[in-house]
Write an enzyme that holds these catalytic residues in place. Structure first.
Site, mmCIF file in Angstrom:
data_model
loop_
_atom_site.group_PDB
_atom_site.id
_atom_site.type_symbol
_atom_site.label_atom_id
_atom_site.label_comp_id
_atom_site.label_asym_id
_atom_site.label_seq_id
_atom_site.Cartn_x
_atom_site.Cartn_y
_atom_site.Cartn_z
ATOM 1 N N PRO A 83 0.845 -1.196 0.000
ATOM 2 C CA PRO A 83 0.000 0.000 0.000
ATOM 3 C C PRO A 83 0.885 1.252 0.000
ATOM 4 C CG PRO A 83 -0.431 -1.412 1.932
ATOM 5 C CD PRO A 83 0.772 -1.964 1.252
ATOM 6 N N GLY A 85 2.262 4.929 1.032
ATOM 7 C CA GLY A 85 2.240 5.656 2.306
ATOM 8 C C GLY A 85 2.169 4.735 3.508
ATOM 9 N N GLY A 87 4.748 3.088 4.820
ATOM 10 C CA GLY A 87 6.027 2.969 5.525
ATOM 11 C C GLY A 87 6.801 1.733 5.107
ATOM 12 N N GLY A 89 8.014 1.225 1.954
ATOM 13 C CA GLY A 89 8.940 1.475 0.839
ATOM 14 C C GLY A 89 8.317 1.378 -0.541
ATOM 15 N N SER A 90 7.030 1.732 -0.677
ATOM 16 C CA SER A 90 6.417 1.610 -2.006
ATOM 17 C C SER A 90 7.001 2.638 -2.986
ATOM 18 C CB SER A 90 4.898 1.716 -1.933
ATOM 19 O OG SER A 90 4.519 3.005 -1.566
ATOM 20 N N ALA A 92 10.048 3.844 -2.992
ATOM 21 C CA ALA A 92 11.382 3.347 -3.385
ATOM 22 C C ALA A 92 11.235 2.199 -4.374
ATOM 23 C CB ALA A 92 12.153 2.883 -2.146
ATOM 24 N N ALA A 93 10.272 1.309 -4.132
ATOM 25 C CA ALA A 93 10.110 0.142 -5.018
ATOM 26 C C ALA A 93 9.715 0.573 -6.428
ATOM 27 C CB ALA A 93 9.075 -0.824 -4.430
ATOM 28 N N ASP A 134 15.795 3.136 2.013
ATOM 29 C CA ASP A 134 14.674 2.496 1.300
ATOM 30 C C ASP A 134 15.107 2.065 -0.103
ATOM 31 O OD1 ASP A 134 13.376 3.393 3.547
ATOM 32 O OD2 ASP A 134 11.681 4.267 2.484
HETATM 33 C C1 MEV Z 1 11.673 5.866 5.836
HETATM 34 O O1 MEV Z 1 11.432 4.538 5.416
HETATM 35 C C2 MEV Z 1 12.893 5.934 6.695
HETATM 36 C C3 MEV Z 1 13.250 7.314 7.212
HETATM 37 O O2 MEV Z 1 14.414 7.150 8.019
HETATM 38 C C4 MEV Z 1 13.503 8.297 6.087
HETATM 39 C C5 MEV Z 1 14.757 7.993 5.294
HETATM 40 O O3 MEV Z 1 15.669 7.325 5.799
HETATM 41 O O4 MEV Z 1 14.851 8.493 4.144
HETATM 42 C C6 MEV Z 1 12.157 7.884 8.109
#
Ligand code: MEV
Length: 313
Positions: A83, A85, A87, A89-90, A92-93, A134
């Site tokens: 999903p 947002g 957290g 890593g979507s 980045a993927a 990420d």
């Molecule tokens: C986000 O997955 C991780 C953070 O540390 C941001 C980052 O490292 O770019 C919150």
């Protein structure tokens, strides 16, 4: 000329060290078995899943194209277990998978280090301040240990401004993780900016960031020794420190509390503010059930999976 190419890239969980890693402190991340698949086909218009590509809405993909594509229009299709947002890593993927497909379309064998470096630049431009955690995890897969000191298993070193990160491969022992997604979408950029404001203003915030760094170094040793009990305790401590930094929320705290009686440890993962938490446990079904009962979406995941790779289309 190649007409189409496809790649898939994994999402990630951060075991220890999110936010602190943006300030150059160490962090440990694991690629997880939730993947995003992306196909690119030569076309008459730039589009994503049937809609015109918009730099405002599709900032990561648009930025990838702007920096890395000189050919004609492309039509992209994505399917994702991640999903947005969440957290996990979507962003980045999608960035990593897009760079990997573009290299294929250019007729070049994609190079891991090149993809990771470019993906970090794209993410930094789209997100604001960022660390390479990420993007490097989605590219390389497995587990990563990021540190300001070079050690065994060094993959690459990434610099930005005066900050730098040595990115190391890290062996991941067999462990059971359950992800609990709050269902609340929380963009990373504003949360990273919030922690930066606190860090700049307060010596206390800087101490918390340092303590998270110390916990991560300790956690690295425990991970190598496979000491899940002690590792879990550090994860829970890390969650409390992140909450003091102001990046947890009621729903995350609720899911962490629900998981803890059946887990070695639990914490938010990624930027926080919503998004997801993780639990390290030997009772994954029970933890998943507890998370669902509190309104969360649960995933029992494999950790340490392969990074970006070519797919059939
Ligand atoms: C986000 O997955 C991780 C953070 O540390 C941001 C980052 O490292 O770019 C919150």
């Amino acid at each position: 000329m190649m007409q189409a190419a496809a790649s898939s890239a994994p999402g990630k969980i951060i075991l220890l060290g999110e936010h602190a890693v943006v300030f150059g402190r160490p962090a440990i991340s694991l690629a997880v078995g939730l993947r995003l698949r992306l196909t690119a086909r030569r076309s008459n218009v730039f589009e994503l899943n049937g809609s015109p590509l918009s730099p405002r809405i599709h900032s990561y993909l648009s930025n990838v194209l702007e920096r890395n594509w000189k050919g004609g229009p492309l039509s992209f299709e994505t399917t994702s277990d991640l999903p947005s947002g969440s957290g996990l890593g979507s962003s980045a993927a999608v960035t990593v998978a897009a760079l990997h497909t573009l290299a294929q379309l250019h007729g070049n064998p994609p190079q891991e280090e090149k993809v990771a470096r470019e993906a970090f630049i794209v993410e930094s431009e789209a997100q604001g301040r960022a660390s390479p955690i990420d993007t490097s995890t989605s590219t390389h897969g497995r587990g990563l240990f990021i540190d300001s000191r070079q050690g065994d298993g060094l993959l690459w070193t990434i610099r930005r401004d005066e900050r730098f990160w040595h990115v190391h491969d890290c062996t991941v022992p067999r462990m059971n993780f359950v992800i609990g997604h709050t269902g609340i979408s929380a963009p990373t950029g504003p949360l990273v900016a919030k922690v930066k404001r606190y860090y700049d203003k307060s010596g206390f915030a800087r101490e918390i960031i340092d303590e998270i760094g110390d916990i991560t170094l300790e956690g690295r040793k425990l991970l190598q020794n496979g000491d899940q009990e002690a590792l879990g305790r550090l994860m829970t401590r890390d969650h409390r420190l992140l909450a003091i930094l102001g990046v947890s929320c009621v729903q995350l705290d609720k899911l962490v509390a629900a998981a803890l009686p059946h887990s070695y440890g639990a914490k938010l993962t990624g930027a926080g503010g919503g998004g997801s938490m993780i639990a390290l446990t030997d009772r994954p079904q029970k933890v998943a059930q507890e998370i669902r009962q509190r309104g969360g979406i649960s995933y029992i995941v494999e950790a340490g999976v392969p990074g970006v790779r070519k797919e059939e289309f």
